[in-house]
Structures are given as structure tokens and as C-alpha cells.
Design an enzyme around this catalytic site. Structure first.
Site, PDB file in Angstrom:
ATOM      1  N   HIS A 138     -22.480 -17.148 -26.194  1.00 17.64           N
ATOM      2  CA  HIS A 138     -22.904 -18.506 -25.851  1.00 17.64           C
ATOM      3  C   HIS A 138     -24.386 -18.749 -26.136  1.00 17.64           C
ATOM      4  O   HIS A 138     -24.851 -19.890 -26.066  1.00 17.64           O
ATOM      5  CB  HIS A 138     -22.598 -18.789 -24.372  1.00 17.64           C
ATOM      6  N   ARG A 139     -25.145 -17.707 -26.462  1.00 17.28           N
ATOM      7  CA  ARG A 139     -26.522 -17.924 -26.900  1.00 17.28           C
ATOM      8  C   ARG A 139     -26.549 -18.571 -28.277  1.00 17.28           C
ATOM      9  O   ARG A 139     -27.455 -19.337 -28.605  1.00 17.28           O
ATOM     10  CB  ARG A 139     -27.283 -16.589 -26.969  1.00 17.28           C
TER      11      ARG A 139
END
Length: 460
Positions: free
Chosen positions: A431-432
Site C-alpha cells: 500500500h506504500r
């Protein structure tokens, strides 16, 4: 008449700066006559099983290590009795070029499978210094580079300006160590270097990995001595490397997993037609083949899933190629070899590459190069009858797709209830790098292709 002399073969660096390997088996015995390039042993690195060819033609004089022993790079493993007339050493340990003089810079002589220990001009191998260890005797700078506790391949510089940045900037380390850290998803800024001048060494990275694995998996030690009611197996080789990588991935990259169940009846019908087609005669086609091609097409529209987070450089690396990893269960543990430039392959070429990859992995012959450089992966859990899962990212990658089993199930088709072939898709992503919208669009595209392969026409 030429005199016989003894030559030692030292365990070479088998790739990517690996510091040790386990002797799995010897293919020769003391007294055997061997030829140049004859396979003499099988060794297992942290990533793969590698065959060692002989650097000499002669008679095996001694085997210095037993099968099952973990040996450091540069340590003698076998000695040969060779004819003095042809005794030029491929390994470079026993014979140095006559032009070298005492005090000349240390050099790494090439051998058949990698690069061995650093050698002084006298021909004596330089002992590797462990992190934090004080040398027993002074070693000249010419004999051992001050910032290279781990031998690196000659194709890679030992140290450069980027590695020697002032304090407060990029952590100081060698290129092989930075690559290892990237592969394991480790931020070098979190480590304290124990090498010369605060250099972060491979040992520092491994200790950090071991500490994370111990914290995540620690259990009370079993009381008493192991008996018949239990079996204990040393954690080493591929299993140890995979465990460390998965722990670091789970605790470094914020995983998000999404699921989508798809009616893949049209894909299975297409697969049946392709199998009966003369163009694909003799080729192995499976649902994985079609799904892999679908992943490659979906990536064109959603390239953020084909990227990497570079913590040390504080950069997002966007790959303009796809090295497609395929998770493979082998007798020695899970491996994820990858198909280089899979995005440039036709369906026929992809089918061939997948067949070769799986056959090689099951035989335990996957090379370290095939296990490195992946950009996105697929795990086919459907072959075990599993519908869905939450796969862990391969370190250094932004996404992994899990393919569930294809099952017949009741499904609404053309507004009527019918028996259709369905599959569940699971997508885990970092999700980064990948927002929820981007991950969802990729998964939706992948599902659309498998539900109706003709949709590819609208995507390319």
C-alpha cells in the site's frame, strides 16, 4: 617427466556476494581421476542448488568437507594431484601470475563458477575478517580492501562515491549488501554498521533478519532431548532464506489483499480450443498459462503494480519490463524463479518458459540468477484445491496474484442460474506503492480478461 603437485580448490562465490554454501553431495571420491569441468559436487546456497565443476584435471587427493557441512566462501573443499606441466590454477589460489611481485594489489582470479577468496601476491589466500573481529596480524591495504569484508564479483565495484557518503546521508555499504537489503525489504538506515568506519556488512543485514524472525516466531524450547516422537530439521539453505525474506516482507511492506470471484468458463473453453489447435501441438497449456498472459496485459493498464519501493534512496522505481515470478514448491522449500522480460513473449513463448521454469524448479536446478530480479509474482494455489488466500509479497515487489482452483458452481449467467466454472483471484499489494483504486482496477481488469478473453482487444 613432469612432477605431480597438490592443488587446492576453494569454495567460490557462487553469485550475488553469497558468503557460504552447504555441501550437499560429492560426485567424486578420493583417488578418482577427474577431467577439467567435470561436476565434482552439488552445493546449496541460500537460493539454489549449484553444480561445481572441477577447475583441474587430475586425481582427487582429499575431500576437506563432508556432505551437510556449511562452508564459508574461500575455504578449501577439495585437493587435486595434478601434473606440474599443466598446473596453471583456474581458481587462482595455488598459482599466481609470474609478473606479480610481493606487495602488488590483491586480486580475485576467475574460476569456472564464480570468484574465490582474495589472494595476496604471494599466492596465500587472505582470511576473511568477520564483522567486529580484530585481525590476528596486520593486513596491508593492498592485500585486503578496507571496505570489503565480503568478496564481490569483479563485475561490480567494491566501493564507490555513493557508498562513501558522509554521515547523515545514504548509509555506507557495498553494492552487494545494498542489493541484499533491497531484496529483503530492509531499510539500511535502521542498521548500525559494524564494519570498518561504520560500514554496514552482510553480517549486519543477516543479524537484523535473524532478530526479526526470532521476534516473530519465538516459541518455548522443547524440554528434554529429541526422541522418536518428534523430528528436528536444521533451518538452513532455501528454507532459511525464504523464511527470513517472508518475515521481513510481512513486517516492512503494508500488505492489502483483495478478492474477486470470476466466471472463467470462456477462458476454459478457449484453453480447450488452443489445446486442439495445430499451432499449440506439443505445448503444455494450463489455466496458469492464460492467467499469466492476462496478468501481463492488465499490467500495461496498471503499471504501478510493477514497481519497487527503494527505502535507502527514498525513490519509487517503476519497471518498464516485467520479470514474472512464479511461486514453486520444491523438495527444499518455496522458491520464486522468474521469467525475464515475460511481457515481450507471445503465448507460445510464455508456455515454453513456464514449462521450463517449473521443471527446473522441481528438479532443484534453479540458478540464483533465475531467482533474482522479479518485478511481480503469481502463486497458483489452485493446484492444491485451495480457493483463495492472502499471499505474502515477494521482497522487492509491489504485488502478487494468487490463483484459486477452477470449480463448477451455480452462477447467474444471462439472467439464469447455470452451472459454470468459477475461480477466485486474490491480489496482495504494497500500500506504500499501490493505492486501493489502482489495485482494484488491476484486479478488475484481470478478472474481465479471464471472464471474457476477447476483452483483451479493448486493452491493447
Amino acid at each position: 617427466m613432469s612432477a605431480a603437485m597438490i592443488k587446492e580448490f576453494r569454495l567460490p562465490d557462487l553469485g550475488e556476494g553469497l558468503t557460504e554454501s552447504e555441501i550437499l553431495s560429492w560426485k567424486v571420491a578420493v583417488g578418482d581421476t577427474v577431467t577439467l569441468n567435470q561436476v565434482i559436487a552439488e552445493v546449496e546456497t541460500a537460493k539454489a542448488v549449484v553444480e561445481l565443476p572441477s577447475p583441474f584435471a587430475g586425481v582427487v587427493a582429499a575431500l576437506h568437507e563432508q556432505p551437510g557441512t556449511v562452508v564459508e566462501v574461500g575455504k578449501p573443499i577439495v585437493s587435486f594431484e595434478v601434473d606440474d606441466a599443466g598446473s596453471g590454477s583456474v581458481n587462482g589460489v595455488s598459482a599466481a601470475p609470474a609478473a606479480e611481485a610481493v606487495g602488488a594489489p590483491a586480486k580475485r582470479e576467475p574460476n569456472l563458477v564464480g570468484y574465490g577468496a582474495v589472494v595476496e601476491a604471494s599466492g596465500r589466500p587472505v582470511r576473511r575478517q568477520r564483522a567486529g573481529e580484530v585481525p590476528a596480524e596486520p593486513v596491508s591495504a593492498a592485500a585486503l580492501p578496507a571496505v570489503a569484508p565480503v568478496a564481490a564479483p569483479v563485475s561490480a565495484p567494491v566501493v564507490g562515491p555513493a557508498d562513501m557518503s558522509p554521515a547523515g546521508e545514504r548509509p555506507r555499504s557495498t553494492p552487494p549488501v545494498r542489493k541484499l537489503a533491497r531484496d529483503l525489504g530492509i531499510d539500511l538506515g535502521l542498521l548500525t554498521g559494524t564494519g570498518p568506519g561504520g560500514l554496514i556488512t552482510r553480517t549486519d543485514v543477516q543479524n537484523f533478519v535473524d532478530a526479526g524472525a526470532a521476534a516473530a516466531t519465538a516459541v518455548p524450547a522443547a524440554a528434554g532431548v529429541s526422541g522418536e516422537r518428534e523430528t528436528r530439521t536444521p533451518i538452513k539453505g532455501v528454507r532459511k532464506f525464504t523464511a527470513a525474506a517472508m518475515v521481513q516482507s510481512a513486517f516492512t511492506a503494508p500488505h492489502v489483499t483483495e478478492f474477486l470471484t470470476v466466471d472463467v468458463t470462456p477462458t476454459m473453453e478457449l484453453l480447450a480450443r488452443l489445446k486442439s489447435s495445430r499451432a499449440f501441438e506439443g505445448f503444455k497449456l494450463t489455466p496458469l498459462t492464460i492467467a499469466a498472459k492476462a496478468v501481463l496485459v492488465a499490467l500495461r493498464r496498471n503499471p504501478t503494480l510493477n514497481s519497487r519501493w527503494d527505502e535507502a534512496a527514498q525513490e519509487i522505481v517503476q519497471f518498464n519490463y516485467v520479470n514474472l515470478g512464479i511461486a514453486a514448491a520444491t523438495p527444499r522449500g518455496l522458491t520464486v524463479p522468474n521469467i525475464k522480460d515475460a511481457d515481450r513473449m507471445s503465448l507460445l513463448e510464455l508456455s515454453t518458459a513456464l514449462t521450463e521454469l517449473t521443471d527446473t524448479a522441481r528438479a532443484g536446478k534453479t540458478s540464483p540468477a533465475e531467482l533474482s530480479g522479479g518485478t511481480i509474482s503469481i502463486t497458483n494455489i489452485g493446484v492444491f484445491g485451495i480457493d483463495a488466500g492472502t499471499p505474502i509479497l515477494n521482497p522487492g515487489e509491489a504485488a502478487i496474484v494468487a490463483l484459486g482452483s477452477v470449480r463448477k458452481a451455480p452462477w447467474v449467467h444471462n439472467d439464469e442460474l447455470a452451472v459454470r466454472q468459477v475461480m477466485s483471484l486474490s491480489l496482495s499489494f504494497d500500500h506504500r506503492l499501490v493505492d486501493g483504486e489502482q489495485g482494484s482496477r488491476f484486479l478488475a481488469d484481470l478478472g474481465a480478461i479471464l471472464a471474457d478473453p476477447a476483452m483483451v482487444m479493448t486493452m491493447v
